[in-house]
Scaffold this active site. Structure first.
Site, PDB file in Angstrom:
ATOM      1  N   LYS A 193       0.846  -1.192   0.000  1.00 58.62           N
ATOM      2  CA  LYS A 193       0.000   0.000   0.000  1.00 58.62           C
ATOM      3  C   LYS A 193       0.878   1.237   0.000  1.00 58.62           C
ATOM      4  O   LYS A 193       1.500   1.577   1.010  1.00 58.62           O
ATOM      5  CB  LYS A 193      -0.910   0.054   1.228  1.00 58.62           C
ATOM      6  CG  LYS A 193      -1.962   1.159   1.080  1.00 58.62           C
ATOM      7  CD  LYS A 193      -2.463   1.708   2.393  1.00 58.62           C
ATOM      8  CE  LYS A 193      -1.787   2.978   2.826  1.00 58.62           C
ATOM      9  NZ  LYS A 193      -1.957   4.153   1.960  1.00 58.62           N
TER      10      LYS A 193
ATOM     11  N   GLU B 138       9.803   1.179  10.791  1.00 52.46           N
ATOM     12  CA  GLU B 138      10.741   2.303  10.632  1.00 52.46           C
ATOM     13  C   GLU B 138       9.929   3.547  10.894  1.00 52.46           C
ATOM     14  O   GLU B 138       9.110   3.948  10.054  1.00 52.46           O
ATOM     15  CB  GLU B 138      11.287   2.354   9.197  1.00 52.46           C
ATOM     16  CG  GLU B 138      12.065   1.134   8.774  1.00 52.46           C
ATOM     17  CD  GLU B 138      13.478   1.090   9.307  1.00 52.46           C
ATOM     18  OE1 GLU B 138      13.866   2.001  10.070  1.00 52.46           O
ATOM     19  OE2 GLU B 138      14.191   0.137   8.976  1.00 52.46           O
TER      20      GLU B 138
ATOM     21  N   CYS C 128      13.418  11.061   6.872  1.00 52.78           N
ATOM     22  CA  CYS C 128      13.279  10.485   8.213  1.00 52.78           C
ATOM     23  C   CYS C 128      14.504  10.725   9.074  1.00 52.78           C
ATOM     24  O   CYS C 128      14.387  10.888  10.277  1.00 52.78           O
ATOM     25  CB  CYS C 128      12.951   9.006   8.123  1.00 52.78           C
ATOM     26  SG  CYS C 128      14.019   8.128   7.003  1.00 52.78           S
TER      27      CYS C 128
ATOM     28  N   GLU D 166       9.081  16.163  15.976  1.00 55.32           N
ATOM     29  CA  GLU D 166       9.590  16.077  14.607  1.00 55.32           C
ATOM     30  C   GLU D 166       8.782  17.029  13.712  1.00 55.32           C
ATOM     31  O   GLU D 166       7.568  17.102  13.835  1.00 55.32           O
ATOM     32  CB  GLU D 166       9.407  14.635  14.113  1.00 55.32           C
ATOM     33  CG  GLU D 166       9.884  14.392  12.706  1.00 55.32           C
ATOM     34  CD  GLU D 166       9.562  12.969  12.208  1.00 55.32           C
ATOM     35  OE1 GLU D 166       8.516  12.424  12.596  1.00 55.32           O
ATOM     36  OE2 GLU D 166      10.364  12.436  11.432  1.00 55.32           O
TER      37      GLU D 166
HETATM   38  P1  TAP Z   1       1.850   7.854   8.556  1.00 60.59           P
HETATM   39  O1  TAP Z   1       0.722   8.780   8.680  1.00 60.59           O
HETATM   40  O2  TAP Z   1       2.198   6.981   9.691  1.00 60.59           O
HETATM   41  O3  TAP Z   1       1.564   6.982   7.242  1.00 60.59           O
HETATM   42  C1  TAP Z   1       2.416   5.977   6.789  1.00 60.59           C
HETATM   43  C2  TAP Z   1       1.612   4.959   5.999  1.00 60.59           C
HETATM   44  O4  TAP Z   1       0.721   4.271   6.876  1.00 60.59           O
HETATM   45  C3  TAP Z   1       0.742   5.567   4.918  1.00 60.59           C
HETATM   46  O5  TAP Z   1       0.737   4.721   3.800  1.00 60.59           O
HETATM   47  C4  TAP Z   1      -0.605   5.621   5.592  1.00 60.59           C
HETATM   48  O6  TAP Z   1      -1.701   5.665   4.711  1.00 60.59           O
HETATM   49  C5  TAP Z   1      -0.589   4.326   6.359  1.00 60.59           C
HETATM   50  N1  TAP Z   1      -1.571   4.250   7.450  1.00 60.59           N
HETATM   51  C6  TAP Z   1      -2.265   5.251   8.037  1.00 60.59           C
HETATM   52  N2  TAP Z   1      -3.101   4.763   8.981  1.00 60.59           N
HETATM   53  C7  TAP Z   1      -2.934   3.426   8.999  1.00 60.59           C
HETATM   54  C8  TAP Z   1      -3.506   2.369   9.760  1.00 60.59           C
HETATM   55  N3  TAP Z   1      -4.407   2.590  10.710  1.00 60.59           N
HETATM   56  N4  TAP Z   1      -3.101   1.106   9.509  1.00 60.59           N
HETATM   57  C9  TAP Z   1      -2.174   0.854   8.575  1.00 60.59           C
HETATM   58  N5  TAP Z   1      -1.608   1.811   7.823  1.00 60.59           N
HETATM   59  C10 TAP Z   1      -1.972   3.091   8.028  1.00 60.59           C
HETATM   60  O7  TAP Z   1       3.199   8.623   8.220  1.00 60.59           O
HETATM   61  P2  TAP Z   1       3.394   9.725   7.092  1.00 60.59           P
HETATM   62  O8  TAP Z   1       2.818  10.989   7.599  1.00 60.59           O
HETATM   63  O9  TAP Z   1       2.984   9.220   5.793  1.00 60.59           O
HETATM   64  O10 TAP Z   1       4.976   9.814   7.065  1.00 60.59           O
HETATM   65  C11 TAP Z   1       5.664  10.632   7.934  1.00 60.59           C
HETATM   66  C12 TAP Z   1       6.303   9.828   9.046  1.00 60.59           C
HETATM   67  O11 TAP Z   1       7.027   8.718   8.539  1.00 60.59           O
HETATM   68  C13 TAP Z   1       7.307  10.638   9.814  1.00 60.59           C
HETATM   69  O12 TAP Z   1       7.118  10.455  11.185  1.00 60.59           O
HETATM   70  C14 TAP Z   1       8.647  10.069   9.392  1.00 60.59           C
HETATM   71  O13 TAP Z   1       9.668  10.188  10.331  1.00 60.59           O
HETATM   72  C15 TAP Z   1       8.314   8.659   9.138  1.00 60.59           C
HETATM   73  N6  TAP Z   1       9.284   8.075   8.237  1.00 60.59           N
HETATM   74  C16 TAP Z   1      10.189   7.225   8.749  1.00 60.59           C
HETATM   75  C17 TAP Z   1      11.128   6.665   7.934  1.00 60.59           C
HETATM   76  C18 TAP Z   1      12.103   5.717   8.512  1.00 60.59           C
HETATM   77  S1  TAP Z   1      12.996   4.896   7.503  1.00 60.59           S
HETATM   78  N7  TAP Z   1      12.210   5.551   9.789  1.00 60.59           N
HETATM   79  C19 TAP Z   1      11.157   6.968   6.587  1.00 60.59           C
HETATM   80  C20 TAP Z   1      10.235   7.850   6.083  1.00 60.59           C
HETATM   81  C21 TAP Z   1       9.283   8.389   6.930  1.00 60.59           C
HETATM   82  P3  TAP Z   1      -2.242   7.078   4.093  1.00 60.59           P
HETATM   83  O14 TAP Z   1      -1.686   7.088   2.739  1.00 60.59           O
HETATM   84  O15 TAP Z   1      -3.710   7.007   4.092  1.00 60.59           O
HETATM   85  O16 TAP Z   1      -1.734   8.157   4.979  1.00 60.59           O
END
Ligand code: TAP
Length: 517
Positions: free
Chosen positions: A212, A288, A322, A419
């Site tokens: 996804k 992650e 990240c 963050e």
């Molecule tokens: P999230 O809101 O956590 O979303 C990540 C993914 O999870 C998206 O595909 C999201 O779908 C999905 N998701 C949302 N609710 C869910 C649920 N209840 N069950 C399963 N999946 C669900 O994060 P984001 O805002 O996209 O990304 C930012 C965060 O990612 C930051 O905190 C950043 O630090 C972290 N990040 C970490 C890393 C590493 S390697 N540690 C790398 C990149 C980013 P939707 O498309 O609907 O939102």
């Protein structure tokens, strides 16, 4: 539709493989760009069974690019069934590990051939600066597929000397097996790269996958799916389901036939994912998650280099990174002068159309994210921070937020622990002679993804690297990740590694076989 287009490519020496889809055709970035607009299940591009769609937006223009299926639970179930069938009864499990590796190499080669298209898609869908997308978003994705293609035929068990059941003897050996159907859920900051970091290791280990992508950045995953067909990856091995996390992601984490979830995203959603994995069927999970990585600049650092690298550590990929340095600690004796230099450097970032070759800083990924950044600066200023440069949305078309520097961020400031995930540098100072104290402050976070230190004193750098509690520590550099080196966080930044040999462990299970003779 009227514009059904059959994209045909002949695999060298292997006859023709055809992939059929109803493409979006755009003339952009001096090329004709063709890409799928439907999700990919069991080797076929298809709409959602419920017929629902949503639009993905170009953050540089704020205009929709195309509409895509908004998947429902039935779609997820269908994709998991396809992946299960491909795992249990398909060609994928029967082929040799070496053949599996050959197909993954082929996939990497095709990604290389199509890298300009992939980078253009990443640019229009995620606001990635095109030149950076070529090198990092797409370049590192290709590298990681090649790296794990090479692992396929090197995944080995052991023979282990156990006590014999005398007078007989025993032979004990281990076999490293794939887990089964794996669900991968990824964020929007590096859409293709996050897919690749996980999926390459997952497929090298012999699993099948339902992925996804983030709802706001699905396009490179679909183009990738097209290339996977041409590479000879059998139907059902890779499935891409577009839609929301609360529905598609949630169903994947709860599905009884999914045996492992690889997740990259926020700590908050990571906790939900882990809980669903536990409650549904004790799925294996790797996470992650977020970060607030400290970067410490000592007075004895190479200051010219440290200025450039500190800016890169925060502003790389518009801060949607990240491992972005979330807190920068600067030694008091150099603080004021160093901040001046940082401000001068931040002003050099050329902001503009991400497709323009001279642009260094593109638009933020999507509107909700941009609005969070504006709020972030306001909250931090209320807590006593000073805006040295930037800090507000630019008065121009598109989701532009400039490189921003906040100084005077004390330990109680909101920005010291939260963050931003955007181009906002948060600066604190420390006493030159009190290394213990700056280490205590650097480690005083629930995150532990990365950390960095700049100093010319080799023994100090090693002592600091040892004391910093983070999964990756950079010394006199930052942002230097590599597909061969394990990457992943400590504490609430999650667990499990992407990349390097260790990533394979996330997608393998070990079977012990004991034989008496
Ligand atoms: P999230 O809101 O956590 O979303 C990540 C993914 O999870 C998206 O595909 C999201 O779908 C999905 N998701 C949302 N609710 C869910 C649920 N209840 N069950 C399963 N999946 C669900 O994060 P984001 O805002 O996209 O990304 C930012 C965060 O990612 C930051 O905190 C950043 O630090 C972290 N990040 C970490 C890393 C590493 S390697 N540690 C790398 C990149 C980013 P939707 O498309 O609907 O939102």
């Amino acid at each position: 539709g009227e514009n059904i287009n059959d994209v045909i490519l002949n695999l060298r020496g292997e006859g023709g493989i055809t992939v059929t889809y109803d493409p979006v055709i755009l003339n952009v970035n001096n090329m004709e760009l063709k890409f799928p607009r439907e999700m990919f299940i069991d080797g076929k591009f298809q709409p959602s069974s419920g017929g629902k769609t949503y639009e993905t937006i170009n953050p540089a223009t704020e205009q929709p690019i195309c509409s895509l299926p908004l998947a429902n639970v039935d779609d997820v179930n269908k994709a998991v069934r396809a992946a299960k069938k491909a795992f249990e009864r398909g060609e994928w499990r029967q082929m040799s590990a070496r053949e599996r590796g050959k197909r993954l190499y082929k996939l990497a080669e095709l990604m290389e051939e199509h890298k300009e298209e992939l980078a253009t898609l990443e640019s229009i869908d995620a606001g990635a600066v095109y030149t950076l997308a070529l090198k990092t978003h797409v370049g590192m994705s290709i590298d990681v597929w090649r790296y794990f293609a090479g692992w396929c035929d090197k995944i080995q068990g052991k023979t282990i000397p156990i006590s014999n059941a005398r007078p007989n003897k025993n032979l004990c050996l281990t076999v490293r097996e794939p887990i089964g159907v794996v669900g991968l859920i990824t964020p929007w900051n590096y859409p293709l790269m996050m897919l690749s970091w996980k999926m390459a290791a997952c497929l090298a280990a012999g699993n099948t996958v339902v992925h996804k992508p983030a709802q706001v950045t699905p396009l490179t995953a679909l183009k990738f799916a097209e290339l996977s067909v041409l590479a000879g990856i059998p139907a059902g091995v890779i499935n891409i389901v577009t839609g929301s996390g609360s529905l598609v992601g949630n169903r994947l984490t709860a599905h009884p036939d999914v045996r492992k979830i690889g997740f990259t995203g926020s700590t908050e959603i990571g906790a939900t994912v882990m809980e669903a994995c536990a409650r549904s069927n004790i799925k294996k999970v790797s996470l992650e998650l977020g970060g607030k990585s400290p970067l410490i600049i000592f007075a004895d650092a190479d200051l010219e280099k440290a200025v450039k690298q500190a800016c890169g550590a925060v502003f790389f990929n518009k801060g949607e990174n990240c491992i972005a340095a979330g807190r920068v600690f600067i030694a008091k004796s150099i603080h004021d002068d160093f901040v001046k230099k940082l401000v001068a450097e931040a002003k050099l970032y050329q902001i503009g159309d991400p497709l323009d070759r001279s642009t260094a800083h593109g638009p933020q990924n999507h509107l909700a994210h941009l609005n969070k950044l504006i709020e972030y600066v306001q909250k931090s200023v209320k807590d006593g921070a000073k805006v040295e440069v930037g800090g507000a949305r630019l008065d121009r078309h598109g989701l532009f937020f400039p490189p921003t520097i906040l100084s005077n961020v004390d330990d109680e400031n909101f920005a010291a622990s939260e963050e931003s995930f955007g181009p906002i540098m948060c600066i604190s100072s420390f006493d030159d002679d009190d290394i213990e104290d700056v280490l205590r402050r650097a480690n005083d976070t629930e995150f532990g993804l990365a950390a960095g230190v700049f100093t010319k004193d080799a023994s100090k750098s090693l002592r600091v690297a040892e004391a910093l509690h983070a999964g990756t520590v950079f010394v006199n550099t930052y942002q230097k990740t590599d597909v061969a080196a394990p990457f992943g966080g400590f504490k609430q930044s999650g667990f499990g590694k992407d990349m390097g040999e260790e990533a394979l462990n996330e997608y393998l299970i070990t079977k012990t076989i004991t034989i008496e003779y």
